[in-house]
Design a protein around this motif. Structure first.
Motif, short mmCIF file in Angstrom:
data_model
loop_
_atom_site.label_atom_id
_atom_site.label_comp_id
_atom_site.label_asym_id
_atom_site.label_seq_id
_atom_site.Cartn_x
_atom_site.Cartn_y
_atom_site.Cartn_z
N GLY A 92 0.83 -1.20 0.00
CA GLY A 92 0.00 0.00 0.00
C GLY A 92 0.86 1.24 0.00
N ALA A 93 0.47 2.18 0.84
CA ALA A 93 1.14 3.47 0.82
C ALA A 93 2.48 3.40 1.55
N SER A 94 3.37 4.31 1.18
CA SER A 94 4.61 4.45 1.94
C SER A 94 4.30 5.29 3.17
N ASN A 95 5.28 5.33 4.05
CA ASN A 95 5.13 6.18 5.22
C ASN A 95 5.55 7.58 4.82
N ARG A 96 4.66 8.53 4.98
CA ARG A 96 4.93 9.84 4.40
C ARG A 96 4.32 10.93 5.29
N ILE A 97 4.78 12.15 5.08
CA ILE A 97 4.16 13.30 5.73
C ILE A 97 3.31 13.99 4.67
N GLU A 98 2.04 14.21 4.99
CA GLU A 98 1.16 14.87 4.03
C GLU A 98 1.13 16.37 4.32
N LEU A 99 1.07 17.14 3.25
CA LEU A 99 1.03 18.60 3.38
C LEU A 99 -0.39 19.06 3.08
N ASN A 100 -1.03 19.64 4.06
CA ASN A 100 -2.44 20.00 3.92
C ASN A 100 -2.59 21.19 2.98
N SER A 101 -3.03 20.88 1.74
CA SER A 101 -3.07 21.92 0.71
C SER A 101 -4.35 22.75 0.78
N GLU A 121 6.66 23.26 -1.80
CA GLU A 121 7.94 22.85 -2.37
C GLU A 121 9.09 23.35 -1.48
N ALA A 122 8.95 24.57 -1.02
CA ALA A 122 9.99 25.14 -0.16
C ALA A 122 10.16 24.29 1.09
N PHE A 123 9.06 23.88 1.66
CA PHE A 123 9.12 23.05 2.86
C PHE A 123 9.88 21.75 2.60
N ILE A 124 9.54 21.13 1.46
CA ILE A 124 10.14 19.83 1.17
C ILE A 124 11.66 19.93 1.04
N HIS A 125 12.14 21.06 0.56
CA HIS A 125 13.58 21.20 0.43
C HIS A 125 14.23 21.72 1.71
N GLY A 165 3.21 17.78 -7.43
CA GLY A 165 2.39 18.82 -6.79
C GLY A 165 2.85 19.10 -5.37
N HIS A 166 3.89 18.37 -4.91
CA HIS A 166 4.43 18.56 -3.56
C HIS A 166 3.36 18.43 -2.49
N TYR A 167 2.53 17.41 -2.66
CA TYR A 167 1.49 17.17 -1.66
C TYR A 167 1.98 16.31 -0.51
N LEU A 168 3.11 15.64 -0.75
CA LEU A 168 3.55 14.74 0.31
C LEU A 168 5.06 14.65 0.33
N LEU A 169 5.56 14.27 1.51
CA LEU A 169 6.99 14.04 1.69
C LEU A 169 7.17 12.58 2.09
#
Ligand SMILES: Nc1ncnc2c1ncn2[C@@H]1O[C@H](COP(=O)(O)OP(=O)(O)OP(=O)(O)O)[C@@H](O)[C@H]1O
Ligand SMILES: Nc1ncnc2c1ncn2[C@@H]1O[C@H](COP(=O)(O)OP(=O)(O)OP(=O)(O)O)[C@@H](O)[C@H]1O
Ligand SMILES: [Mg+2]
Ligand SMILES: [Mg+2]
Ligand code: NI
Lengths: 529, 324, 548, 297
Positions: free
Chosen positions: A270-279, A291-295, A489-493
Motif C-alpha cells: 500500500g502506501a509508503s510512510n509519508r508526511i502529508e502537506l495540507n493543501s 515545495e519550499a518546505f520539502i527542500h 504537486g508537492h502534496y507529500l513528503l
C-alpha cells in the motif's frame, strides 16, 4: 509478498528436520485489539493476530503474485460488472461448518452491514451491489462499477472468511473468538494478557508456498501485548517470548550482532510512510511553500542516524513492495538555498525576532499533530529533527503529541498543516483512497483519508480510470501518471516504507512467510527443542 | 466497679462499633456517588463522541445510521439529566454497563483486572513496610552515621519516579544480569520487578516517618523505664518501639494505597501486566465512559475500604485512638 | 554515714554530655533501710545522677566515677549483661515522668510482668498472680481489671503506682525514685509518698529525688542539696531542715509557701519590684457591703462524650469576687476548675446560670458586646509559652496588647512596654527576645505583663505556678501579691496546691466532681474544714512548717 | 566492650588533668558542620538548578535544540559531559535548559495546589462545623479518585501542554495539602494562643488574619518545599505518558520518556535526566525537613 529477509531465517533451507510441538509466544507492541474479528473496524493489529486463524479468498505468493487460496478461481465479465468466484469445496471451518459460496456471501454481507462497523473491509468491498450463490461453490457478485482491485481486496485479512454459523452469534461473542479455517484457532482471550491460539488439528490444506502439508508444527501460540519497546526486547532477550513486532531500529541493529536473535523485515504494502502537506489552507495552499518546505527538511540525515540502516528512504507514494510504485528522488533533495529562494519569492521574506519567516504579520508556522500511538519513538525523533532543520530556513513546526482520539479530533477540525498517517491496503488502488477528491468528504465521524486534501479533477480522472480498466499495462501507466502528479504537486513528503520489523529467537525455524499485507504466519514454523 | 457498669460499658462499645461501621458505610456510599457523578460529567466534557468510541474507537468510519443506532442503544440520545439518573439507577443495582471498547460487561472486565492490581498493590505495600521498618531498625541501632545513611537512602528512594526506576531495574536485573524476567507474570519471579518498582519509593516515604517515630520511641520515657527494668535493646525494640513506629505507617497506608493505584498505571504499562491501571489509561484514551467510571469506582471503593481498614487497624494497634 | 555495707556508694561522679559537664564530682552513700533525698532546682543534675547509677545516663554521655558500688558490686566494671541483671533486680528505678514512663500501647499488667519475666523464671501463671499481688500492694483498687488497662486509661496517680509496682517487683535492695509525685495532685501525692515510706521501712535503701525540699522532709533520713551539678550541702534531714547552712538551701526552704501568711514574701529575690511588701492586706472593701467585680451564679456545663451520656463537668457553681481580693479555687484534677474559669472569662457559654462582670451581664451577651469590656478582665495560664504567638518577640507581644492589636512594633509604645516590664521585674533588653528562649519564670512574668497591658481590674489565674519549681514559684507568687497590693487587682486564683492557695487567697472555694463542696474565708476553711473532702485534702498536704 | 562508667580516683576530682573533661573546641564545630552537611548539599543542588533555570546559558555549553545527527548517541565524555541523545543534542545542556520548564512546572503546580488547599483548608478549619463537613467530604472524594485519573481526565479535557500539566499536577496534589492545612488551622484555632487573643478582645477575623494564617504559613512553606520535588516527579510522569511539554522543549520528563527507548543503547539518555529529577526531589525533601525541624526548635 513475503518480504526480502535479512538474517538467515527461513530463506536458507532448514538444516534440521522440523519437530512438532511447543508454544510460540508472540509479543505485540500494538494496542490490544478490542475485537479479534478483523471485519469489525479493521486495523493492522487485528490483521496480525487474525492471520493465524483466519484465511482469505486470495493471497500473495513468495513472488508477490496474487494466488487463489480459499478461492479456486475467479472470472470477470467483459463489462467488468459481474465477478464470479469459485470457492474450494473441501474445507471446513474449525466449528465444522463447511466452506460454501453461501458462507462467503454471509461474510460479505456481514462486512457491508453498518452494524458491524467495518471500515477497512467495508471500503474494499464498497463496489459490490448484490451477490448470489449460483451453486454451493460459486458466488456471483454484481458491481456498481468495474473494480480491478477486487482480488487484491480479497487477499486482505480484513475481508477474511469466517464461519457463517459463528458470525450469527452476537458481536461480543464473535469478537472474543472468531471461527475461521486457519492453521490455528482461538482458544481463549484473557484481556490485557494474551490471546491463546491452539493448533487446528484438522488443518490439511497448505498455505501458499508452504513447506509441508497437514497441521502446523506448533502446538499453540500465545499472543501477548507488551506496549513498552524496551520491555518487549528485554523479554525476547530473556527468552520469555520468541517473536516481537514493532522492533526499534536500534534494537534491530543490536540484534544483528547477536546470534540468538534474528530479524524479519516485511514492509507493508500500500502506501509508503509519508508526511502529508495540507493543501486546503494557508500556507500550504501555495504550491511554492509546499515545495519550499520539502527542500527545507533534512530527512536523510535523520533516517541515517535514527534508523540504523533499517529503513531505506522512499521517494514514492507507494510501498517498495508495490510493483506499480513510482519514485522520483530528484524532487526531494535537502536544499535550503532553494527553500530560501522559493519563500522569498512567495512573499515570506521577512524574519521575526526568533528568526522565523513572516508574511503580512503572520509567522510561517506549521501545526503537526503526531499520534503517540501511531508513530514509533524513532519517527518522533525524526520529526523533531525535521523541526530543527526547518527552523534554520525560518519555518516553525509545532509538534503536538496527542493520543489517538485527540489526533483524529485535530484532523477532523482541519487543525493541521502536516500529518503522518499510515494506510495499508494491498495494491496501488490505495492511491484512490489517499488522493481522490472523494476521500476529502468526511465520514460521519469526521474522518477522511485524503489528508493532503488534493482536489484535482485530472487526478480523479486518472485514478477512476486506473481502478476500472481491465488491461494491466494501461493500468500501470495510469497509476504512474497519478503518482507523478501528486509528487510533483508537492502534496507529500515520502519517508520510508511502512516499517514492519520482527525480531525472533533463533530457536524458531522457518519464520518468514507472510500474508498479502505482510503479517507473518507460523504454519511452517517450528521450535527447536 | 460493679458488674452492671461492665455490661453498660460493653454495650456502649458495641453500639460504638456499630455506629462506626455505619458511618464508614454511609461515608463510603457518599464517596462512590460523588466519584460516579464527577466522572460522569467530567468525562462528558472531553471532546469526542462516545458513540464513536462504541463503534470501534477514533477514526472509525462508522456511518451516520450506525452512530445513531449506537447512541440509541446506549441511551446517549437522551437528555443529560435523564442519562445521569439512568446511570445512577443502574449503578445502584450494581450494573456498571458495558465497556465501549472491550464490548464486555464492565463488571466482568473489572473482575478480571482487579485481582492482579490488588496483588501488586498489596505486595508492594507489604514489601515497603518490611523495607521501611527494617531500615529504621537497622539505622537506630547503628549510630549517627547509620542514621544519616538511612535517611539519605529513604529520601532518595522516595524521590525516584516509578517509570525511571522500572527502566533501570529492567536494564539491571533482566537484561544485564538476566536474573529476573522483564515481563510481569501473575505470580512468581515475574512479580519481583514490578513490586520492587512500586515498593521502593513507598518504602522511602514510610521509612522517613517510621524512623522518626521509632527514634522518638527509643528515646521515650517508657523505653527508658523498660531499660531500667533490665530489658535488653532488642527487647525494647520488639516489645515497645516497633509498635509505635508502626502506627504512622498504618495511618499512611491508606494514602499509600491510593498512590500505588496511580503508580500501577505506569508499572503495568512497562511490565506489560494486566490490571486496572493499564486499562485506565487505555479507557481514558478510548473515551470508554463505562470503563473509566468502573475503574474509578473500583479504585474509590478500594480506597474507602483500605481507609476503613487502616482506621480500624489504627484503633486496634493504638487503644488511645479507640477511645477517641 | 559509714555503715560497712551500704546499698549504694557513689564517689566523685562526673557526667558530661559533649563538652558540658552536668554532674561534677558528686559523692553520697545510701544505707539499707535508709532514705537519702537529693534535692535541688530544675537542671541541677539530679536525674542525670540517678540515671548514671543504673548505667543509663543517656546517649552521648560520658560517665566517670571514683567509686560506684551498688549492693557491694563495683558497677564500673560490669558487662552489658551484668548491667541488665542489676537493673530491675538489684536496683529498682522509678522514672521522673509517670505520664510517659509506661508504654501507652501495652497494658500495665504486661509492663509489670516484663520486670518479672526478665529476671525470674516463674511460670506465666505464677507471674500473673504476682502482678496482681503487686498492684494490690501499691494500693490500686480492682487490680485484676487494672492489670488489663493501659496507661491512657489510668489517672496520673494510678500510673505512678503501676510504675512503682514494676520497680519493686523483684524486691530490689535499692530503689531510686525520681520526682515520684510531681505530676500528681496533693491527695494522690501523699498516698504515693506513704507507699514509698513503707518500702523504706521494709529494709531497702532508697534514693528519693525532688526539687521540693518540703515535700521530701517526712520521708528522708538524710538530705543532699544539689546545685549546678554539685552537692552544696548534705546531712541528716533534721539538720538540713532545721539549720540550713548554705545560702542556696536557705533560699529553697524559704520559698515554700506553706505556713506563710498572706503577703509575706517567699523569695529573697522577689524585691525586684519597687515597694517593700506589707504584712497586711491593702485597704480595700471587704467582701460584705461592696458590689462584687465578678459574680457567678449556679453555673453548669456538660460536655458531649461520643458513645456515652453527656459529662457534667461543672454543676451549679456560684461565687463572688470582690475588688482587691483573691478568691482561691482548689480541687483535684478534673474537678472543673478550668471549666469554671473559662466560663468566667466568657470563652465558654454556661449551660445554665450566668456570670456578671461589674454587676452587668457578661456570659449571656454576645461576644461582640463583650469585646469592648474585655480590657477589664485578664488571664494567666499554666503554660504561658503556648499562649504566645511563636513568631513574636516579647516586645511585640506587649506592643500588640498595649495597642489593642493595632501594632506590633515595640518602638511605638516603648515607654509603656518598659513600664510593664519593670512592673513584672523583667529587664528592658528582654523585649527583643523570643519567649521560647526565656526561662519558665521569665515567661510567666511576661504573660503577667501582657495580661496587665490593658489595665485590667480582674485577673483569672489558672494554675499560674504549677509548672514552676519552688524558688521560681515563690518569685511569681510574690509578684502577684505585689501587683495586687499596688494596683488593687482582684484575682480568681486556681491551684491544686493547698499551700499556695492558703498563702494567696482571702476566700476559697473547694471543688470536687464539678461541685463546690465548701467555701468561705481561707483561714476558717483551712483551720476548721467542714466537708469531709476538704479534710482529706488537708490531711494529705505535706503540712511542713520549716524549722519545726 | 567499654565499661559504661570510667574509673576515677575516689576523691580529688582531677578534672583539669583529664583530657576528655576539657572542652574540645574542634569537636562540636565539626559535629555541627557534619549535621549541616545534608542541608548544605541540598541547598547547593537546588541553587545549581535555580541558577540553571534563571541563566541557563551561563552553565550550558551547547544549544539544547541544536541537532547534529552525525553526533548522535555519543557516550559521556570530554566533549559531551553527559553524552548526546538520538539527535546529537548535548544532554548536559538539555538538562540545564530543562531546569526552567521543569522547575516552573513544579513550582507553579505546587503553588496552585497549595493555594487551592489554603482556601479549602481555611474554609474547613475556620468556617464552622458544616463548612468543615462539606470540605471534608470534597477532600475525601478527591482522595478517593486516583490522582492520575484526575490528571488524565483533565488533560484529555484541555489538551496536553505545559499549562495543563501545571493545573493537573496542582489539582492532584491539592487534597493532600488541604488536609494538612486544615489540621494545622484547627490546631491553631483551638490553641491557647487564640484563646489568649480572645481574652485580649480581638475579633475572629483579626485573629484569623494575625495569628492563625501567619502561623499556618510556616508549615506551608515546609509543605511547599517538599511538594516542589514531588510535583517535578509528577510532571515527569505525565510527560512520560506523553502528556507533558511538547517537543523539542528540553523538559526532564520528556527527555526521560524519549531516552527510555534507547535504554539498551544509550543509558545516559535516561539516567541523567532521571538523576536531575531525583536530585531536585531529594534536595527539596532535605530542605523541607530541616525547615521543619528548624521551625520546631
Ligand atoms: N541526654 C542529655 N544530653 C544532653 N544534656 C542533657 C541530657 N540529659 C540531661 N542533660 C542536661 O543535664 C542537666 C541536668 O539535667 P537533669 O535532668 O539531671 O536535671 P534535674 O535536676 O533532674 O532537673 P528537673 O528538676 O527539671 O528534673 C540539664 O542542663 C540538662 O539539660
Ligand atoms: N472541651 C471539653 N470536652 C469534653 N470534656 C471536657 C472538655 N473540657 C473539660 N472537659 C472535662 O471536664 C472535666 C473538668 O475539666 P477541667 O479542665 O475544668 O478540670 P480542672 O479542675 O481544671 O482539672 P486540672 O487540675 O487537671 O486542670 C474533666 O473531666 C475534663 O475531661
Ligand atoms: Mg529531673
Ligand atoms: Mg485545669
Ligand atoms: Ni468493676
Amino acid at each position: 509478498a513475503p518480504a526480502p529477509e535479512s538474517g538467515n531465517g527461513a530463506g536458507t533451507p532448514a538444516a534440521a528436520t522440523p519437530v512438532a510441538g511447543g508454544t510460540l509466544v508472540y509479543a505485540s507492541g500494538d494496542a490490544e485489539p478490542s475485537c479479534l474479528d478483523p471485519h469489525v473496524g479493521g486495523n493492522y493489529p487485528q490483521a496480525l493476530v487474525s492471520s493465524q486463524y483466519l484465511e482469505t479468498l486470495y493471497t500473495k505468493d513468495a513472488a508477490g503474485e496474487l494466488v487463489p487460496w480459499l478461492a479456486q478461481d475467479s472470472t470477470v465479465s467483459a463489462d467488468g460488472l459481474t465477478r464470479t468466484v469459485k470457492v474450494r469445496g473441501d474445507i471446513r471451518f474449525t466449528d465444522g461448518t463447511p466452506l460454501t459460496a453461501e458462507a462467503v456471501k454471509a461474510n460479505f454481507e456481514h462486512l457491508l452491514d453498518p452494524a458491524t462497523a467495518s471500515s477497512t473491509g467495508y471500503l474494499a468491498l464498497g463496489k459490490i451491489k448484490s451477490m448470489k450463490a449460483l451453486d454451493p461453490t460459486t458466488l456471483e457478485l454484481k458491481l456498481s462499477t468495474p473494480d480491478n482491485a477486487l482480488l487484491e481486496s480479497f487477499s486482505m485479512p480484513w475481508v477474511a472468511i469466517q464461519s457463517p454459523a459463528a458470525l450469527k452469534r452476537s458481536q461480543e461473542e464473535n469478537c472474543a473468538a472468531p471461527v475461521g479455517t486457519g492453521p490455528f484457532k482461538v482458544e481463549s482471550w484473557k484481556k490485557q494478557e494474551a490471546v491463546n491460539l491452539v493448533r487446528n488439528e484438522d488443518y490439511k490444506r497448505p498455505v501458499a508456498d508452504a513447506d509441508h502439508t497437514g497441521p502446523a508444527y506448533l502446538d499453540a501460540i500465545t499472543w501477548r501485548f507488551i506496549p513498552e519497546a524496551a520491555t518487549r526486547y528485554a523479554a525476547l532477550q530473556a527468552g520469555e517470548v520468541q517473536v516481537i513486532d514493532n522492533a526499534q531500529p536500534d534494537t534491530i541493529a543490536a540484534a544483528a550482532k547477536n546470534d540468538t536473535i534474528k530479524h524479519l523485515d516485511a514492509p507493508r504494502p500500500g502506501a509508503s510512510n509519508r508526511i502529508e502537506l495540507n493543501s486546503s489552507k494557508a500556507p500550504f495552499n501555495d504550491p511554492a511553500v509546499r515545495e519550499a518546505f520539502i527542500h527545507a527538511v533534512n530527512v536523510d540525515a535523520g533516517i541515517d542516524s535514527l534508523f540504523f540502516g533499517t529503513a531505506p528512504r522512499s521517494y514514492s507514494p507507494l510501498s517498495s513492495v508495490e510493483p506499480l510504485g513510482f519514485a522520483d528522488k530528484s524532487l526531494f533533495d535537502f536544499d535550503p538555498a532553494k527553500t530560501a529562494k522559493l519563500l522569498d519569492a512567495a512573499g515570506w521574506s521577512e524574519r521575526d525576532a526568533e528568526g522565523y519567516r513572516v508574511k503580512d504579520g503572520t509567522r510561517l508556522s506549521l501545526t503537526f499533530p503526531v499520534s503517540t500511538s501511531q508513530s514509533i519513538p524513532a519517527e518522533q525523533s525524526l520529526f523533531e529533527q525535521l523541526q530543527a532543520t526547518a527552523k534554520e530556513s525560518g519555518i516553525e513546526i509545532k509538534i503536538n503529541l496527542l493520543d489517538l482520539s485527540s489526533w483524529y479530533g485535530a484532523l477532523a477540525k482541519n487543525d493541521y498543516n502536516l500529518v503522518s498517517a499510515p494506510y495499508t491496503k494491498v495494491g496501488p488502488s490505495v492511491l484512490s483512497i489517499l488522493f481522490h477528491s472523494d476521500s476529502t468528504i468526511p465520514a460521519p465521524s469526521g474522518y477522511f483519508a485524503n489528508l493532503s486534501q488534493v482536489k484535482d479533477p485530472a487526478l480523479d480522472k486518472l485514478l477512476d480510470e486506473a481502478g476500472t480498466i481491465s488491461e494491466e499495462g494501461k493500468r500501470k501507466g495510469l497509476y504512474i501518471r497519478a503518482q507523478k502528479l501528486v509528487l510533483e504537486g508537492h502534496y507529500l513528503l515520502p519517508l520510508y516504507d511502512q516499517q514492519n520489523h520482527f525480531l525472533y529467537s533463533s530457536k524458531l525455524n522457518n519464520v518468514g512467510s507472510t500474508t498479502a499485507v505482510a503479517s507473518p504466519t507460523f504454519f511452517d514454523t517450528w521450535l527447536a527443542k | 466497679m460493679n458488674p452492671g457498669t461492665h455490661t453498660q460499658r460493653r454495650r456502649t462499645r458495641i453500639t460504638g462499633a456499630a455506629s462506626w461501621v455505619l458511618g464508614k458505610v454511609l461515608g463510603g456510599i457518599f464517596v462512590l456517588w460523588a466519584v460516579a457523578t464527577a466522572i460522569f460529567f467530567g468525562i462528558r466534557m472531553i471532546p469526542g463522541d462516545p458513540a464513536e468510541a462504541i463503534m470501534g474507537g477514533p477514526g472509525s468510519q462508522a456511518s451516520a445510521e450506525a452512530l445513531a443506532a449506537a447512541r440509541a442503544e446506549y441511551g446517549l440520545d437522551e437528555p443529560l439529566a435523564v442519562q445521569y439518573f439512568t446511570a445512577l439507577r443502574r449503578l445502584a443495582t450494581g450494573d456498571l454497563g458495558t465497556s465501549y471498547s472491550l464490548k464486555n460487561p464492565v463488571s466482568e472486565v473489572l473482575g478480571e483486572l482487579l485481582p492482579p492490581t490488588l496483588t501488586l498493590a498489596v505486595l508492594a505495600l507489604l514489601v515497603a513496610w518490611v523495607l521501611a521498618l527494617g531500615l529504621a531498625v537497622a539505622s537506630t541501632r547503628s549510630g549517627r552515621a547509620g542514621m544519616a545513611l538511612a535517611s539519605g537512602l529513604e529520601i532518595v528512594s522516595a524521590a525516584v519516579p516509578h517509570f525511571w526506576l522500572a527502566s533501570v531495574l529492567i536494564m539491571l536485573f533482566a537484561t544485564a544480569l538476566g536474573w529476573l524476567p522483564p515481563v510481569s507474570t501473575a505470580t512468581g519471579a515475574g512479580l519481583v520487578l514490578p513490586v520492587a518498582t512500586l515498593a521502593l519509593p513507598l518504602a522511602g516515604f514510610l521509612g522517613q516517618v517510621m524512623r522518626d517515630t521509632l527514634d522518638a520511641a527509643q528515646r521515650s520515657g517508657f523505653a527508658l523505664s523498660a531499660r531500667a527494668r533490665g530489658e535488653s535493646e532488642i527487647g525494647v525494640l520488639l516489645r515497645h518501639s516497633l509498635r509505635h513506629a508502626a502506627l504512622p505507617g498504618i495511618a499512611l497506608s491508606g494514602w499509600a494505597f491510593g498512590s500505588l493505584l496511580s503508580g500501577a498505571v505506569v508499572v503495568e504499562a512497562i511490565f506489560a501486566r494486566p490490571g486496572l491501571g493499564r486499562s485506565l489509561l487505555s479507557a481514558v484514551t478510548a473515551r470508554d465512559i463505562p470503563l473509566v467510571t468502573g475503574v474509578a469506582l473500583v479504585s474509590a471503593a478500594a480506597y474507602v475500604l483500605i481507609m476503613a481498614l487502616s482506621d480500624a487497624a489504627e484503633k486496634l494497634a493504638d487503644p488511645r485512638m479507640a477511645r477517641a | 554515714m559509714s555503715t560497712p555495707n551500704p546499698v549504694l556508694r557513689v564517689e566523685n561522679l562526673h557526667v558530661s554530655f559533649g563538652a558540658t559537664e552536668v554532674v561534677a564530682g558528686v559523692s553520697f552513700t545510701v544505707n539499707p533501710g535508709e532514705t537519702l533525698a537529693l534535692v535541688g532546682e530544675s537542671g541541677s543534675g539530679k536525674s542525670v545522677t540517678a540515671r548514671s547509677l543504673i548505667g543509663l545516663a543517656g546517649a552521648g554521655s560520658r560517665v566517670r566515677a571514683g567509686a560506684l558500688q551498688v549492693a557491694g558490686t563495683d558497677a564500673r566494671s560490669l558487662s552489658q549483661r551484668a548491667w541488665r541483671t542489676l537493673r530491675g533486680r538489684t536496683a529498682g528505678f522509678i522514672l521522673q515522668d509517670a505520664l510517659t514512663s509506661l508504654d501507652p500501647l501495652r497494658t500495665i499488667g504486661k509492663e509489670i510482668d516484663d520486670a518479672l519475666r526478665l529476671h525470674s523464671s516463674g511460670s506465666g501463671s505464677e507471674r500473673a498472680a504476682r502482678v496482681i499481688e503487686l498492684l494490690e500492694s501499691v494500693g490500686l483498687d480492682d487490680p485484676v481489671r487494672r492489670a488489663g488497662q493501659r496507661s491512657g486509661e489510668l489517672s496520673g496517680g494510678m500510673r505512678q503506682r503501676a510504675l512503682i509496682a514494676s520497680a519493686i517487683a523483684l524486691d530490689p535492695v535499692l530503689l531510686i525514685a525520681d520526682e515520684p509525685t510531681t505530676a500528681l495532685d496533693a491527695t494522690i501525692a501523699a498516698q504515693v509518698m506513704d507507699l514509698l515510706g513503707g518500702l523504706g521501712a521494709a529494709g531497702s535503701g532508697m534514693l528519693l529525688i525532688s526539687h521540693d525540699l518540703a515535700a521530701v522532709a517526712t520521708l528522708a533520713d538524710s538530705i543532699a542539696v544539689m546545685q549546678g551539678g554539685r552537692i552544696v550541702e548534705s546531712g541528716p534531714a533534721a539538720r538540713i531542715l532545721g539549720d540550713p547552712q548554705h545560702p542556696y538551701t536557705r533560699a529553697l526552704l524559704a520559698a515554700v509557701p506553706a505556713g506563710k501568711p498572706r503577703f509575706a514574701p517567699l523569695s529573697p529575690a522577689s524585691t525586684a519590684t519597687s515597694a517593700p511588701l506589707h504584712g497586711t492586706p491593702p485597704a480595700v472593701q471587704g467582701p460584705s457591703g461592696s458590689r462584687p467585680v465578678l459574680r457567678a451564679e449556679s453555673l453548669s456545663k456538660s460536655f458531649k462524650v461520643p458513645g456515652s451520656p453527656d459529662f457534667a463537668a461543672v454543676k451549679d457553681v456560684g461565687f463572688e469576687l470582690h475588688a482587691g481580693r483573691t478568691l482561691g479555687v482548689v480541687g483535684e484534677s478534673g474537678s472543673g476548675k478550668t471549666t469554671t474559669a473559662r466560663m468566667a472569662l466568657g470563652l465558654l457559654a454556661p449551660d445554665t446560670g450566668s456570670v456578671e462582670l461589674f454587676g452587668e451581664p457578661w456570659s449571656q451577651v454576645p461576644e461582640a458586646a463583650r469585646r469592648t469590656r474585655r480590657t477589664a478582665l485578664g488571664a494567666i495560664y499554666q503554660d504561658p509559652l503556648s499562649s504566645f504567638d511563636p513568631r513574636l518577640s516579647a516586645g511585640s507581644l506587649l506592643a500588640d496588647a498595649v495597642s489593642f492589636g493595632s501594632t506590633r512594633n515595640p518602638r511605638k509604645h516603648a515607654a509603656r512596654i518598659s513600664e510593664l516590664l519593670a512592673l513584672v521585674g523583667l529587664k528592658d533588653e528582654l523585649a527583643g527576645r523570643n519567649p521560647a528562649t526565656l526561662s519558665g519564670g521569665q515567661r510567666q512574668r511576661l504573660a503577667i505583663a501582657r495580661a496587665l497591658a490593658p489595665n485590667p481590674r480582674v485577673l483569672i489565674c489558672d494554675e499560674p505556678v504549677s509548672a514552676l519549681d519552688v524558688s521560681i514559684q515563690a518569685q511569681v507568687l510574690d509578684l502577684l501579691d505585689d501587683l495586687q497590693f499596688r494596683l488593687g487587682l482582684s484575682y480568681l486564683f486556681i491551684s491544686h496546691d493547698l499551700s499556695v492557695i492558703r498563702h494567696m487567697s482571702d476566700e476559697v472555694l473547694v471543688m470536687q466532681g464539678g461541685k463546690v463542696v465548701e467555701s468561705g474565708a481561707t483561714e476558717s476553711v483551712f483551720t476548721a474544714p467542714v466537708h469531709p473532702y476538704t479534710r482529706t485534702l488537708l490531711a494529705a498536704s505535706p503540712g511542713l512548717v520549716p524549722g519545726r | 566492650m567499654n565499661p559504661l562508667i570510667e574509673k576515677l580516683p575516689a576523691s580529688d576530682p582531677v578534672l583539669a588533668q583529664h583530657p576528655a573533661a576539657r572542652p574540645r573546641p574542634g569537636a562540636p564545630v565539626l559535629a555541627r558542620v557534619a549535621a549541616l552537611a545534608p542541608l548544605l548539599l541540598a541547598s547547593a543542588v537546588l541553587a545549581f538548578f535555580v541558577l540553571a533555570a534563571i541563566a541557563p546559558n551561563l552553565l550550558a555549553p551547547f544549544d539544547p535544540l541544536a541537532i547534529n545527527p552525525a553526533d548522535a548517541f555519543s557516550p559521556p565524555g570530554a566533549n559531551h559531559l553527559l553524552g548526546t541523545d538520538e539527535s546529537g543534542r548535548d544532554i548536559y545542556s538539555r538538562i540545564v535548559h530543562g531546569s526552567r520548564p521543569s522547575l516552573l512546572i513544579g513550582a507553579a503546580a505546587t503553588a496552585i495546589g497549595l493555594g487551592l488547599a489554603l482556601v479549602l483548608g481555611t474554609i474547613a478549619g475556620f468556617g464552622g462545623k458544616w463548612l468543615d463537613f462539606g470540605v471534608g467530604r470534597i477532600l475525601e472524594v478527591l482522595f478517593a479518585l486516583p490522582g492520575l485519573l484526575l490528571a488524565l481526565v483533565f488533560i484529555a479535557l484541555s489538551g496536553p501542554g505545559v499549562g495543563t500539566t501545571v493545573i493537573a499536577v496542582g489539582l492532584t496534589t491539592a487534597p493532600g495539602y488541604a488536609r494538612m492545612i486544615r489540621a494545622q488551622i484547627i490546631a491553631l484555632r483551638t490553641s491557647s494562643m487564640v484563646e489568649a487573643a480572645t481574652v485580649l478582645g480581638r475579633s475572629r477575623a483579626r485573629i484569623l488574619a494575625t495569628h492563625i494564617l501567619p502561623n499556618a504559613l510556616a508549615p506551608i512553606a515546609v509543605l511547599g518545599t517538599l511538594g516542589l520535588g514531588q510535583a517535578v516527579v509528577w510532571a515527569a510522569s505525565l510527560s512520560f505518558l506523553g502528556l507533558g511539554a511538547p517537543p523539542p522543549a528540553p523538559e526532564w520528563g520528556a527527555m526521560l520518556s524519549a531516552g527510555r527507548t534507547y535504554l539498551a543503547l544509550a543509558w545516559w539518555m535516561t539516567f541523567f535526566p532521571g538523576l536531575a529529577i531525583v536530585l531536585v526531589a531529594a534536595a527539596s525533601t532535605v530542605l523541607s525537613r530541616s525547615l521543619k525541624s528548624g521551625g520546631n526548635r
